[in-house]
Design an enzyme around this catalytic site. Structure first.
Site, PDB file in Angstrom:
ATOM      1  N   CYS A 119       0.804  -1.232   0.000  1.00 26.92           N
ATOM      2  CA  CYS A 119       0.000   0.000   0.000  1.00 26.92           C
ATOM      3  C   CYS A 119       0.837   1.283   0.000  1.00 26.92           C
ATOM      4  CB  CYS A 119      -1.012   0.013   1.149  1.00 26.92           C
ATOM      5  SG  CYS A 119      -0.313  -0.193   2.790  1.00 26.92           S
ATOM      6  N   ASP A 353      -7.611   5.634  -1.444  1.00 26.61           N
ATOM      7  CA  ASP A 353      -7.277   4.416  -0.710  1.00 26.61           C
ATOM      8  C   ASP A 353      -6.774   3.330  -1.667  1.00 26.61           C
ATOM      9  OD1 ASP A 353      -7.140   2.280   1.011  1.00 26.61           O
ATOM     10  OD2 ASP A 353      -9.200   2.427   1.736  1.00 26.61           O
ATOM     11  N   HIS A 355      -6.224   0.246  -0.812  1.00 27.74           N
ATOM     12  CA  HIS A 355      -6.585  -1.074  -0.282  1.00 27.74           C
ATOM     13  C   HIS A 355      -7.815  -1.666  -0.978  1.00 27.74           C
ATOM     14  CE1 HIS A 355      -4.261   0.898   2.922  1.00 27.74           C
ATOM     15  NE2 HIS A 355      -3.802  -0.313   3.141  1.00 27.74           N
TER      16      HIS A 355
END
Length: 467
Positions: A119, A353, A355
């Site tokens: 990430c 994000d 993820h």
């Protein structure tokens, strides 16, 4: 035979973990992002306001409240850039880079996905992508098809995930190389006729994304970044901190061979100090072709916004940074998760994000699909939840831009610092002019100097663990 057996066990273990992570990060619940009607929204130096009633309906995934978060941001002179629809178009136009699966195997490992560990590399890629977008497209550019992306796509992601989840597990258990998944239907109208300027922008839009493709040949793809990370003791599957990623990005830009990238350089601040002469030297250095010319510079500043937790005294400074036209975002996050911070409203940060696990896209093919590289809606997070370790990024096209930016940021650092020492400083001269920093020569096959290796090792042990 024993070694072969061990390799097989490792491969099975890797497949099982990949399947688990692909499930974990493919499941998207549709959530609504709440925005205040009364407070301005800042996105990478642009300001938006959502006051006009008729404009609310343009952003389906947003919810509005009449009360703000209790903070007024009046210290910076800003010009209102637009309304809800213009904000949405601007946000969607930023390049979104997330976990991927089923990409070519990473050298020296059995990994074909970065789910669960990549990430911070992804948020670093997003920051660099924004710098390259400023360089080639300018801040005013927006993707013409941005509003064709329906934010309700997140609902279909969830249903699509059920198929991906099942196929991923079946492939893992049967050692099948390519899981069979029904393709997701493509959205959006047929391409309209474009003028010369729009065609040129589309070429650069695709080119920038292709530099971040998940293949060994992509200049800033995961495979290349991991190779540079090995020089700082990191391997595929390790967790990377924001400071380590800053140095990896610098090396990736230095080593990039594409002629289009010869006009860009990256400078990483040493021990929270930006040495102005070092930056200007980089900007005025010769191209690989031997031609003279000023390079644009992306300045990366690894900092800590406190000790164990983020010090809320730094809130106004972070807001100030994200409101500057020079800012290309922040590689940060909350403990155990890395996010790309691109804006704020009141005391909440707006972020993208990484993820979310998406399938590999071959960016080498003509007209590869762009939708998965653009996020349909933003997320918000309270500043208080932010992890103190982060890397701040700036872009300066010319030496004059750098001098102007350093003046503005220095004023902001002084006004926001309640303590004796600001978060970081701009210092005249070269790093070699000071006793506590040096500029050693690089060995031919060594991408990091001894000084850099020491700093990277320290960063690696100090920074938070990212999952």
């Amino acid at each position: 035979m024993e070694a072969t057996g061990t390799d097989e066990v490792e491969k099975i273990k890797s497949k099982f973990m990949s399947a688990w992570h692909n499930m974990k990060y493919s499941w998207v619940l549709k959530t609504k992002t709440y925005f205040s009607r009364n407070s301005p929204v800042f996105l990478l130096g642009k300001c938006y306001h959502f006051k006009t009633e008729g404009e609310y309906r343009a952003l389906h995934s947003f919810q509005f409240s009449s009360a703000g978060d209790g903070s007024n941001f009046d210290k910076i002179n800003t010009e209102i850039s637009g309304n809800v629809e213009e904000f949405r178009k601007d946000f969607i136009s930023r390049i979104w880079l997330t976990y991927r699966e089923e990409f070519p195997q990473i050298k020296g490992s059995a990994l074909t996905t970065d789910c669960g560990w990549g990430c911070t590399l992804r948020t670093g890629q997003m920051l660099l992508a924004q710098g390259l977008m400023l360089h080639f497209l300018g801040r005013a550019w927006v993707w013409p098809e941005a509003l064709d992306m329906d934010s309700s796509d997140s609902e279909s992601w969830t249903s699509n995930t059920v198929r991906k989840l099942t196929a991923s597990f079946e492939a893992s258990l049967t050692a099948e190389r390519d899981p069979k998944i029904l393709p997701r239907p493509q959205r959006g109208p047929a391409r309209r006729s474009w003028d010369v300027s729009e065609m040129r922008n589309e070429v650069y839009h695709r080119k920038i994304i292709s530099w971040f493709g998940d293949s060994p040949l992509a200049a800033f793809g995961l495979h290349q970044l991991i190779e540079y990370g090995k020089k700082s003791g990191k391997i595929a599957g390790d967790w990377y901190g924001p400071a380590v990623v800053a140095h990896i990005l610098r090396k990736a830009v230095e080593e990039a061979r594409d002629p289009e990238l010869q006009g860009v350089t990256v400078y990483v601040a040493q021990d929270c100090t930006v040495y102005s002469s070092d930056v200007i030297d980089r900007q005025c250095s010769f191209m690989d072709s031997g031609k003279a010319g000023t390079k644009a510079v992306i300045i990366l500043v690894p900092v800590r916004l406190g000790g164990e937790r983020t010090n809320t005294d730094y809130l106004e400074f972070v807001k100030g940074i994200l409101s500057l036209e020079y800012c290309v975002g922040i590689i940060g996050g909350k403990p155990k998760q890395s996010y790309y911070f691109a804006g704020f409203q009141d005391d909440s940060l707006i972020y993208m994000d990484p993820h979310y696990c998406q399938s590999f896209v071959d960016v080498s093919i003509k007209d590869f699909p762009l939708e998965s590289f653009h996020c349909p809606s933003p997320k918000k997070m309270s500043f208080k939840k932010m992890d103190p370790s982060c890397t701040i990024g700036f872009y300066c096209r010319t030496v004059q831009d750098f001098e102007k930016a350093s003046e503005e940021i220095t004023k902001m650092l002084k006004s926001s610092s309640k303590e004796k020492y600001p978060l970081f400083t701009f210092v005249k001269g070269h790093s070699r002019d000071y006793d506590f920093a040096s500029s050693p020569l690089h060995e031919e096959n060594d991408l990091f100097s001894e000084d850099e290796k020491k700093r990277l090792k320290r960063f690696s042990t100090e920074e938070f663990v990212l999952l």
